[in-house]
Write a protein that holds these residues in place. Structure first.
Motif, mmCIF file in Angstrom:
data_model
loop_
_atom_site.group_PDB
_atom_site.id
_atom_site.type_symbol
_atom_site.label_atom_id
_atom_site.label_comp_id
_atom_site.label_asym_id
_atom_site.label_seq_id
_atom_site.Cartn_x
_atom_site.Cartn_y
_atom_site.Cartn_z
ATOM 1 N N LYS A 75 30.576 -59.646 41.595
ATOM 2 C CA LYS A 75 31.259 -57.863 41.556
ATOM 3 C C LYS A 75 32.094 -58.516 40.593
ATOM 4 N N GLY A 76 31.780 -57.352 39.899
ATOM 5 C CA GLY A 76 32.243 -56.605 38.655
ATOM 6 C C GLY A 76 32.210 -58.358 37.638
ATOM 7 N N LEU A 77 31.402 -59.118 37.387
ATOM 8 C CA LEU A 77 30.440 -59.939 35.804
ATOM 9 C C LEU A 77 30.330 -59.156 35.010
ATOM 10 N N GLU A 78 30.826 -59.323 33.728
ATOM 11 C CA GLU A 78 30.520 -58.503 32.576
ATOM 12 C C GLU A 78 30.366 -60.174 31.399
ATOM 13 N N ILE A 79 28.993 -59.853 30.810
ATOM 14 C CA ILE A 79 28.714 -60.931 29.838
ATOM 15 C C ILE A 79 29.256 -59.817 28.261
ATOM 16 N N LEU A 118 16.522 -59.281 27.898
ATOM 17 C CA LEU A 118 17.198 -58.785 26.347
ATOM 18 C C LEU A 118 17.289 -59.578 25.581
ATOM 19 N N ALA A 119 17.224 -58.886 24.211
ATOM 20 C CA ALA A 119 17.333 -60.590 23.225
ATOM 21 C C ALA A 119 18.552 -59.619 22.579
ATOM 22 N N VAL A 120 19.145 -60.544 22.741
ATOM 23 C CA VAL A 120 20.472 -60.130 21.835
ATOM 24 C C VAL A 120 21.010 -60.991 21.159
ATOM 25 N N GLU A 121 21.038 -59.803 19.229
ATOM 26 C CA GLU A 121 21.285 -61.083 17.830
ATOM 27 C C GLU A 121 22.307 -60.982 17.377
ATOM 28 N N ALA A 122 23.571 -62.306 18.542
ATOM 29 C CA ALA A 122 23.948 -63.189 18.794
ATOM 30 C C ALA A 122 25.446 -63.463 17.058
ATOM 31 N N ASP A 123 26.359 -62.861 16.654
ATOM 32 C CA ASP A 123 26.378 -63.216 15.094
ATOM 33 C C ASP A 123 27.903 -63.782 15.080
ATOM 34 N N GLN A 124 28.124 -65.110 15.988
ATOM 35 C CA GLN A 124 28.827 -65.472 15.819
ATOM 36 C C GLN A 124 28.889 -66.917 16.376
ATOM 37 N N GLY A 125 28.442 -66.791 17.596
ATOM 38 C CA GLY A 125 28.028 -68.061 18.386
ATOM 39 C C GLY A 125 28.059 -68.467 19.660
ATOM 40 N N TRP A 126 28.652 -67.552 20.234
ATOM 41 C CA TRP A 126 29.267 -67.491 21.394
ATOM 42 C C TRP A 126 29.026 -66.593 21.754
ATOM 43 N N PHE A 127 29.546 -66.630 23.916
ATOM 44 C CA PHE A 127 29.704 -65.301 24.543
ATOM 45 C C PHE A 127 30.407 -65.347 25.708
ATOM 46 N N SER A 128 30.798 -64.663 26.746
ATOM 47 C CA SER A 128 31.631 -65.326 27.807
ATOM 48 C C SER A 128 31.012 -64.181 29.117
ATOM 49 N N SER A 129 31.114 -65.144 29.419
ATOM 50 C CA SER A 129 30.868 -64.161 30.828
ATOM 51 C C SER A 129 32.717 -63.932 31.453
ATOM 52 N N LEU A 130 32.370 -63.224 32.087
ATOM 53 C CA LEU A 130 34.182 -62.684 32.953
ATOM 54 C C LEU A 130 33.998 -62.364 33.946
ATOM 55 N N ASP A 131 34.547 -62.812 34.993
ATOM 56 C CA ASP A 131 34.437 -62.466 36.628
ATOM 57 C C ASP A 131 36.209 -62.076 36.955
ATOM 58 N N GLN A 132 36.302 -60.402 36.561
ATOM 59 C CA GLN A 132 37.820 -59.859 36.499
ATOM 60 C C GLN A 132 38.219 -60.026 37.876
ATOM 61 N N ALA A 133 37.615 -60.106 38.866
ATOM 62 C CA ALA A 133 37.433 -60.000 40.579
ATOM 63 C C ALA A 133 37.993 -61.087 40.938
ATOM 64 N N ARG A 134 38.173 -62.341 40.287
ATOM 65 C CA ARG A 134 38.367 -63.314 41.131
ATOM 66 C C ARG A 134 38.954 -64.267 39.502
ATOM 67 N N GLY A 135 39.513 -63.716 38.460
ATOM 68 C CA GLY A 135 40.017 -64.369 37.764
ATOM 69 C C GLY A 135 40.454 -65.423 36.699
ATOM 70 N N LEU A 136 38.128 -64.980 36.243
ATOM 71 C CA LEU A 136 37.490 -66.256 36.154
ATOM 72 C C LEU A 136 36.753 -66.341 34.328
ATOM 73 N N VAL A 137 37.109 -66.658 33.499
ATOM 74 C CA VAL A 137 36.211 -66.635 32.494
ATOM 75 C C VAL A 137 35.445 -68.177 31.746
ATOM 76 N N MET A 138 34.296 -67.734 31.680
ATOM 77 C CA MET A 138 33.228 -68.441 31.373
ATOM 78 C C MET A 138 32.778 -68.701 29.469
ATOM 79 N N ALA A 139 33.089 -69.611 28.678
ATOM 80 C CA ALA A 139 32.204 -69.315 27.836
ATOM 81 C C ALA A 139 31.939 -69.850 26.993
#
Length: 163
Positions: A75-79, A118-139
């Motif tokens: 629920k609510g995971l966002e990258i 989905l192909a993403v033209e990342a330009d900074q070499g990182w991404f984060s997965s945010l799980d707001q429901a559980r208060g967790l982040v993974m980078a």
């Protein structure tokens, strides 16, 4: 077989780190032998995964390392990915839960029950997965090589598995 074949392994343990070293057998189809080192340091919440591949055939080969991280969409995971844009490379319909904000140069991806790549033209070499429901982040961090030829013309790809 790189994905499901047997790997040789050995572990290194000391007072501050634990490492496991993995090496595949030679894969005749790809011509590649894969190596991975997975490292966990005492007192840290990070895991370091180093990949390398070697052409162990007698012919020229061209392959890319694809690091796979599976996350529960829940629920609510966002990258969030710092990027210059994105494009869909697989799927019958446009993926509805992805957006690009050119003002802050960020792609935002949420789960939708649909199969897509989905192909993403990342330009900074990182991404984060945010799980707001559980208060967790993974980078995750990764190197980007300017001018390199990437699959789907982007250094990052997301495969979304619908039901």
């Amino acid at each position: 077989m790189l994905d499901c074949g047997e790997y040789e392994w050995h572990a290194d343990l000391d007072a501050s780190t634990a490492k496991i070293h993995l090496q595949s057998q030679h894969d005749e189809y790809t011509g590649i032998t894969m190596r991975r080192e997975i490292k966990i340091s005492m007192g840290s919440s990070s895991v370091e995964v180093l990949h390398s591949m070697q052409n162990t055939s007698r012919r020229p080969v061209r392959w890319a390392i694809w690091q796979v991280t599976q996350v529960d969409a829940g629920k609510g995971l966002e990258i969030l990915v710092p990027a210059t844009g994105f494009h869909q490379t697989f799927g019958d319909n446009p993926y509805p839960s992805v957006s690009f904000n050119p003002a802050d140069k960020r792609v935002r991806l949420k789960y939708a029950n649909q199969v897509a790549k989905l192909a993403v033209e990342a330009d900074q070499g990182w991404f984060s997965s945010l799980d707001q429901a559980r208060g967790l982040v993974m980078a995750e961090t990764f190197p980007i090589t300017p001018g390199a030829s990437y699959p789907d013309d982007a250094p990052v790809a997301f495969w979304i598995s619908g039901h």
